[in-house]
Enzyme design. Structure first.
Site, PDB file in Angstrom:
ATOM      1  CG  HIS A 118      -1.730  -1.184   1.431  1.00 17.53           C
ATOM      2  ND1 HIS A 118      -1.213  -2.363   1.954  1.00 17.53           N
ATOM      3  CD2 HIS A 118      -3.043  -1.419   1.161  1.00 17.53           C
ATOM      4  CE1 HIS A 118      -2.174  -3.270   1.993  1.00 17.53           C
ATOM      5  NE2 HIS A 118      -3.290  -2.728   1.517  1.00 17.53           N
ATOM      6  CE  LYS A 143      -5.546  -4.316  -0.610  1.00 17.34           C
ATOM      7  NZ  LYS A 143      -5.945  -4.093   0.796  1.00 17.34           N
ATOM      8  CB  SER A 243     -24.256  10.840 -16.663  1.00 16.77           C
ATOM      9  OG  SER A 243     -24.641  12.146 -17.023  1.00 16.77           O
ATOM     10  CE  LYS A 295     -21.375  20.730 -20.852  1.00 15.36           C
ATOM     11  NZ  LYS A 295     -22.761  21.217 -20.728  1.00 15.36           N
ATOM     12  CG  ASP A 335     -25.485  20.440 -23.006  1.00 14.32           C
ATOM     13  OD1 ASP A 335     -25.932  19.421 -22.449  1.00 14.32           O
ATOM     14  OD2 ASP A 335     -24.365  20.915 -22.752  1.00 14.32           O
TER      15      ASP A 335
END
Length: 512
Positions: A118, A143, A243, A295, A335
């Site tokens: 870890h 792991k 979403s 965007k 949109d």
């Protein structure tokens, strides 16, 4: 089958019995008993509680836990757990390297040993070498958990997972934190041995752990296959996005083998571009929804990489969808289309029915820009009201004459407006500021023929919409706009018509 494991901290201060029972009820396959500060008696009592299989972990302070035992004492307790029926025991690789007792225990445990590493600070540069050294230990599950700085670091988890599995070994590879969430959500897709998840009763043992309910219901964990088609939504922040809930439910409804995940990308263009490159290369992602603040980054990327962009999206200057099913890929703005479809639904018409209608747009920001462009394209007369008149005038000048007419007006003139529809493109009324509103009841006289559309979708019925309903006006919710733009994306992504009833049910459930 990839297992779902719920961490439960065992000590005299926690109600670990209730937490183990809650994990079973939630649908987990096993429980990780985090016995860092437990006495041997407490740890073995927890091991005996309930039918779920147990992974017993004594996480040291060196690797983010609270266990301060000596290696010999740790080996003694883990060995006792193994003898009492623990399905798995966790042995930290660093301790394995220095402790002959733990090396002997790993040999005894064989495939029931989870050899772990870890790093809560970073993705270490030498991680591949560490993995190879861990693979030299026979039989144990390998792991790896680390803290990624960005999506590129997270996607390395899939590379590390493939390396471990190619050696014929079971793998658990986790990128922690919000940047690393997809390494957990897609664990079954990647063929990992298990992933960790929480219940309301237990809480997380490491940052970024999803709930069991999210894995099973939203991300269809039991149905994930290595040949699934991947999609996602990019934003910053992104944890609030609805979403994934919509698209994954719709995939299930139409029988489409897709998985749709949230992707946190920092706001700068380089991070966005690197993320898109990496997603296309390493996950073969087939479609993306793009939200704030990316965007503008998206249309820049599309232009620089030769995507097909429709003329109206080019003019709007932002896109919110990438479709990689086509060659060249398609970039588009759903949109404006979703907004117009939601608006004309109040008149039971098509977008072409907007021609000649007088429509007020409140606000002149990004949301207004796309809607004004769409309205003008279809021939509407648009009046933009904004508290800063200059911004409204600038937006009007850009789109006036694009089939329709666009003018700006001072906010104070809103009370004199005589429009057929009013569209709120400001954030006023959005949760948690639900008592705010762009108008007062005395500002406008709505009639039963007036359409009032609020692009805010949380809450479902804003203060503006409640005022409109009190005056018997027709209303269009922001939820309907969100659903309709998502439906256009869904069609591009899958080739299927979106199950609108499923979308509406999910939105209603999520927004109350």
């Amino acid at each position: 089958m990839t297992l779902i494991c719920v961490p439960v901290f065992v000590n005299s201060q926690t109600d670990w019995r209730h937490q183990i029972d809650a994990a079973q009820k939630a649908g987990a396959d096993l429980v990780e008993l985090r016995a860092d500060t437990a006495t041997p008696e407490e740890a073995l009592a927890a091991l005996a509680h309930g039918p779920l299989k147990k992974l017993v972990t004594l996480r040291s302070t060196d690797e983010g836990g609270k266990d301060s035992r000596s290696d010999a004492a740790r080996a003694e307790l883990l060995s006792a757990a193994l003898d009492r029926g623990a399905a798995l025991i966790d042995i930290e690789f660093a301790a394995y390297q220095r402790s002959s007792e733990l090396r002997a225990l790993a040999s005894k445990a064989g495939e029931r040993a989870v050899l772990s590493y870890h790093n809560f600070a970073q993705l270490p540069a030498d991680l591949v070498a560490r993995i190879d050294a861990m693979l030299a230990v026979p039989n144990a599950v390998v792991k790896i958990a680390y803290m990624p700085a960005h999506l590129r670091d997270t996607l390395r988890a899939f590379e590390f997972n493939r390396r471990i599995r190619a050696a014929g070994r079971a793998s658990i590879v986790l990128a922690m934190g919000e940047h690393g969430v997809i390494s957990r959500l897609l664990a079954a897709y990647a063929g990992q041995y298990l992933t960790f998840a929480t219940t309301p009763a237990s809480g997380p043992s490491a940052p970024g752990q999803p709930t069991v309910d999210d894995l099973l219901r939203t991300y269809r964990f039991r149905q994930q296959q290595p040949n699934a088609t991947l999609f996602g939504v990019i934003g910053h922040p992104i944890g609030h996005s609805l979403s994934p809930h919509l698209h994954n439910a719709a995939f299930a409804a139409v029988g489409f083998a897709g998985i749709y995940v949230p992707l946190l990308i920092t706001p700068d263009y380089d991070s966005f571009a690197n993320a898109i490159d990496d997603l296309r290369t390493h996950l073969r992602i087939r479609g993306l929804s793009i939200t704030i603040p990316h965007k503008e980054n998206a249309i820049r990327y599309a232009r620089e990489h030769g995507f097909t962009i429709d003329p109206l999206s080019q003019h709007i200057g932002v896109v919110n969808t990438f479709d990689f099913n086509q060659s060249p890929p398609l970039a588009l703005n759903t949109d404006y289309a979703g907004s117009l479809d939601a608006l004309v639904s109040a008149w039971h018409g098509q977008r072409e029915s907007l021609a000649g209608k007088r429509i007020a747009v409140l606000g002149a920001g990004g949301a207004a820009r796309a809607i004004v462009a769409g309205l003008a394209h279809y021939g509407a007369t648009v009046v933009i009201y904004n508290r800063t008149l200059a911004r409204a005038e600038e937006l009007a000048a850009e789109f006036n004459g694009k089939t329709g007419k666009v003018v700006a007006a001072p906010w104070a003139n809103l009370c004199k407006s005589c429009c057929e529809a009013y569209i709120n493109c400001t954030p006023l009324g959005m949760y948690p500021n639900i008592d705010t509103c762009p108008i007062t009841e005395s500002d406008i006289s709505f009639s039963s023929e007036t359409v009032v559309f609020d692009t805010v979708y949380n809450p479902l019925h804003t203060k503006l919409l409640k005022i409109a309903q009190a005056h018997h006006a027709k209303i269009v919710t922001g939820s309907e706009m969100f659903i309709r733009q998502a439906a256009i994306q869904f069609k591009h992504f899958t080739g299927h018509d979106a199950p609108m009833d499923v979308f509406r049910h999910v939105m209603s459930k999520k927004l109350g």
